[in-house]
Design a protein around this motif. Structure first.
Motif: not given
Ligand SMILES: Nc1ncnc2c1ncn2[C@@H]1O[C@H](COP(=O)(O)OP(=O)(O)O)[C@@H](O)[C@H]1O
Ligand SMILES: [Mg+2]
Lengths: 266, 247, 310
Positions: C17, C20, C22, C41, C43-47, C87
């Motif tokens: 992004f 950044f 992700a 956790p 912010g790990a980048g799962k979504t 999510q």
């Protein structure tokens, strides 16, 4: 050349766009009152400006130089202005909001529906809704004796054409918008159009230069188109209006079809 | 959020919109009115007739708007008001603070509009200076009851109906664009129920310099507006208090 | 399609992004019929990864193949065969529960009668039959989640993408969701899910990757990961406030490895009891002692030095 690459509406999106219309019909099954209420605004304006203020104005010069009551002068203009407003609101603020923030639309994007399907479907729905309001408004005009010619029935497709032209250009403009502040620009364009397109008074009163300028802008053509149809005085001008609005709508569509997908999937 | 942005007073919005309206309706359409309606307006030009109506109406519309989306936003979406009452501020301080803030906004909007009117030469009397606070009072007579209503809502769904069936018809039928004497006679008493009509009447009398003709009537108009604004404010404080305490 | 070929194949998959990153060059594959998890956790980048698989977010770099197709060109065809549970619930609040399912089926181009039939069947499956005529808004969080799952099944998908399916639900509601997902798995539906709950990962996943800071740090079945990165058991010691800081060095050599967390000390060993006895012999007097089996939480702690849920 852009003009040669214009994709017809149904090829640019797909028949899936109709699903959005289906969704709106479902929604309005629960909120029919909201749908109905949209009809009242132009009606109130007609009563207030057309008849209340009309008593102060008296008769004015209509199309073809004949003198007509102010209510008859202003009614088709209100119709044109509300077709423009409805289309602009739908294709700019609402469109931007739905595709960027509204969760419902995010969920629709996870199905085979594309951004083009969604936007065209919403556009089609907005135009249909506009057509319903137009028919309602015509009914009011009949009741108030503001009908001079059967050609008035053609104001329904006429208002649809106005909606189409403004909606596609609105969407094209939205595809260049970055932040909400950019939308202030739209106000900046719409309000002068609304006030000075021969909506509330004939543009003959204007200085020559201003008049020519106004004749280049789209709502002028929309207003005059619906006015000539309601009064029943059609001529070459009518064709010019139709051509202007058609070209405008197709140009808007050409821009939108090139920019939409890239823009809306983050 | 979307709505707030579009209404946000940009420079164009504050000065441009009044100027456009005065030009189109006051001068453009006014030319036609002045030609044929001298008898009704009794020597007053349509521009001069219209200006006080637009002043009061635009302050009224700003007041109505500020009492809906921004207030609901604070209560429902960003919960900023809830955060405030977690500090030593009490719920009624939050409510009163919002009303004062709106009053300030309305004063700004009204003053700018008045400046534009003066630039158009559309006020006959220097008493336009007093028309601004009257317009603000009119705006508050709308803002406070609407704020009380807003505090009972969880979604903005009903606002569209409020504007469509409340503020818009009032804007159109409260003597802004034409004297209510032009309405069918059975409708004329109804104008008394419209707070906007009271505001328009006083502003017009001030700006045309005819306030001295019927001073008692003007006091009655203002009294009615003040009463509505006060009752509205009390209701607003109560409902916001209830909402914030209940959560 | 060849049965052995992976349903989803990612090579050096990257999402940026602006400046950044992700998702930073991850590799993974998902086999047909498998339940595959992304554990990590916030912010790990799962979504971000899930949205790329769902073809609603263009990939920035690398390669991604889903059901043998390229998301860049065949997004709509891929989406037609996916079932997505995002999510955050994205139900259509303006419609009723049953209408939500029907219109969603229509977006997939299913005939209206078929949508109605499947809607009723799915409402049954997620135990919401009696709420069909209600609007969505008054439903509880668990009901909305079940409805979202039902919605994602309307097109009888080959692959389900579930982004944190039970976050925010109470234990009872979670178990109900798990139970339904388990049944789907038994029917042969491929499940891809993200979670930051290690118990969820252990319950549902045949295989998982651990994600942290945009990268994959480990991969395997829950059992393999625990064997590889942890001991069989863990002894947890809690001390009265202020005492733990004074115990420098006193745990050295107890068990295979020691982790000091702000509120407790963990000693990893295959025999936890033995560690507890040894600690007592050294004169340590913890307030409470707990011996338990290692979990994915311990794996994560080992790999990143941090807890999954802070
Ligand atoms: N649309 C976006 N624009 C900018 N940054 C984003 C966007 N979506 C996610 N991020 C950032 O990417 C990182 C990973 O987010 P996400 O994939 O949602 O993580 P997870 O699902 O594991 O919690 C976060 O730091 C988040 O702030
Ligand atoms: Mg996430």
């Amino acid at each position: 050349m852009t003009a040669l690459r214009i994709t017809p509406m149904f090829a640019f999106g797909s028949r899936r766009a109709l699903r959005m219309v289906e969704r709106n019909l479902l929604v309005y099954k629960h909120q029919w009152l909201g749908l109905l209420s949209g009809f009242f605004e132009p009606f109130f304006y007609l009563l207030s400006i057309g008849f209340g203020l009309g008593r102060l104005v008296g008769d004015v010069a209509g199309p073809g130089g004949q003198t007509i009551p102010y209510a008859l002068f202003v009614a088709p203009a209100l119709l044109a202005a509300s077709a423009m407003n409805g289309a602009v609101v739908e294709s700019t603020f609402n469109f931007f909001f739905k595709l960027n923030y509204d969760k419902t639309f995010a969920s629709i994007l996870t199905t085979p529906m594309s951004p083009a399907d969604i936007s065209l479907g919403e556009l089609a729905w907005a135009l249909m809704r506009g057509a319903i309001y137009t028919v309602g408004f015509l009914g009011v005009m009949v009741v108030f004796g503001l009908v001079r010619s059967p050609l008035i029935l053609l104001t329904v497709p006429g208002a649809l054409l106005i909606g189409f032209a403004f909606a596609t250009v609105g969407m094209a403009a939205t595809s260049f918008m970055r932040t909400w502040q950019d939308f202030d620009l739209i106000q900046l364009v719409i309000l002068p159009l609304f006030l000075f397109s021969g909506t509330f008074f004939p543009i003959d009163a204007m200085p020559e230069g201003v008049r020519l300028l106004i004749q280049l802008t789209p709502l002028y053509h929309g207003v005059d188109l619906l006015r000539t149809l309601s009064v029943g005085v059609v001529g070459p001008d009518t064709l010019v209006h139709v051509a202007y609005l058609t070209v405008m709508g197709l140009l808007g569509l050409a821009v939108v079809s090139r920019r939409l997908d890239k823009l809306l999937l983050k | 959020m979307q709505y707030r942005r579009t209404f946000r007073a940009s420079l164009f919005g504050s000065f441009g919109i009044p100027a456009l309206f005065l030009t189109a309706m006051g001068l453009g359409l006014g030319g036609y009115v002045d030609r044929s309606a001298d008898a009704v307006l009794q020597g007053v030009s349509y521009l001069q007739f219209l200006a006080p109506g637009l002043l009061a109406s635009s302050v009224m519309q700003t007041g109505s708007f500020e009492a809906t989306f921004p207030i609901l936003g604070g209560l429902q979406w960003n919960k900023i008001f809830h955060a405030m009452v977690a500090t030593p501020l009490r719920a009624r301080d939050v409510a009163i603070g919002n009303i004062l803030w709106i009053a300030l906004r309305l004063t700004l909007v009204g003053s700018i509009f008045a400046l534009v009117i003066v630039a158009f030469g559309a006020s006959r009397s220097p008493l336009i200076v007093l028309a601004v606070p009257v317009a603000v009072l009119t705006g508050l007579a709308f803002a406070t009851p609407i704020m009380a209503f807003t505090a009972t809502q969880r979604t903005p769904d009903r606002f569209a109906a409020l504007f469509r069936f409340g503020t818009t018809p009032l804007f159109l039928f409260s003597g802004t664009f034409f004297p209510i004497e032009s309405l069918p006679s059975f409708l004329q008493p109804v104008a008394w129920l419209s707070p906007l009509w009271h505001g328009v009447a006083v502003c017009r009398a001030l700006m045309l310099g005819t306030i001295g003709n019927e001073p008692v009537l003007a006091v009655i108009h203002i009294g009615i507006l003040a009463a509505i604004a006060t009752v509205g404010a009390v209701l607003a404080v109560r409902t916001i208090d209830g909402r914030l305490v209940k959560g | 399609m060849d049965d052995a070929a992976p349903l989803i194949l990612a090579r050096h998959l990257t999402k940026r992004f602006g400046a950044f990153t992700a998702v930073d060059g991850v590799d993974f594959e998902v086999a047909p019929g498998e339940a595959f998890g992304f554990l990590g956790p916030n912010g790990a980048g799962k979504t971000s990864t899930m949205r790329m698989i769902g073809c609603t977010s263009p990939i920035s770099d690398g390669e991604l193949t889903i059901l043998g197709m390229d998301p860049r060109r065949q997004g709509a065809d891929i989406r037609a065969r996916l079932g997505v549970v995002p999510q955050h619930d994205t139900l259509d609040n303006e419609l009723t529960v049953r209408e939500n399912l029907i219109i969603y089926g229509r977006y997939f181009g299913l005939p209206r009668a078929e949508c109605q039939r499947r809607a009723d069947e799915l409402l049954e499956f997620v135990q919401l039959s009696d709420r069909g005529k209600d609007l969505v808004e008054p439903l509880s969080g668990g009901m909305k989640r079940r409805l979202t799952i039902a919605r994602s099944l309307i097109n009888e998908p080959d692959v389900m993408l579930l982004d944190e399916p039970t976050t925010g639900l109470d234990p009872q509601a979670r178990h109900l969701v798990w139970d339904r997902l388990y049944r789907l798995k038994q029917r042969g539906v491929t499940l891809v899910l993200t979670t930051h709950y290690m118990d969820e990962a252990e319950q549902l996943c045949d295989r998982l990757v651990v994600m942290d800071k945009a990268k994959i740090v480990a991969e395997g079945s829950p059992r393999q990961l625990i064997e590889r990165y942890s001991t069989k058991e863990v002894a947890e010691f809690r001390f009265p406030a202020g005492v733990q800081e004074t115990l420098d060095g006193q745990f050295d050599g107890l068990g295979d490895r020691i982790e000091r967390l702000p509120d407790r000390v963990l000693a990893y060993a295959d025999d936890g009891e033995a560690v507890v006895i040894a600690a007592r012999d050294r004169g340590l007097h913890p307030e409470t002692v707990l011996v338990r089996r290692s979990t994915l939480e311990d794996v994560f702690l080992r790999l990143t030095g941090r807890s999954l849920i802070e």
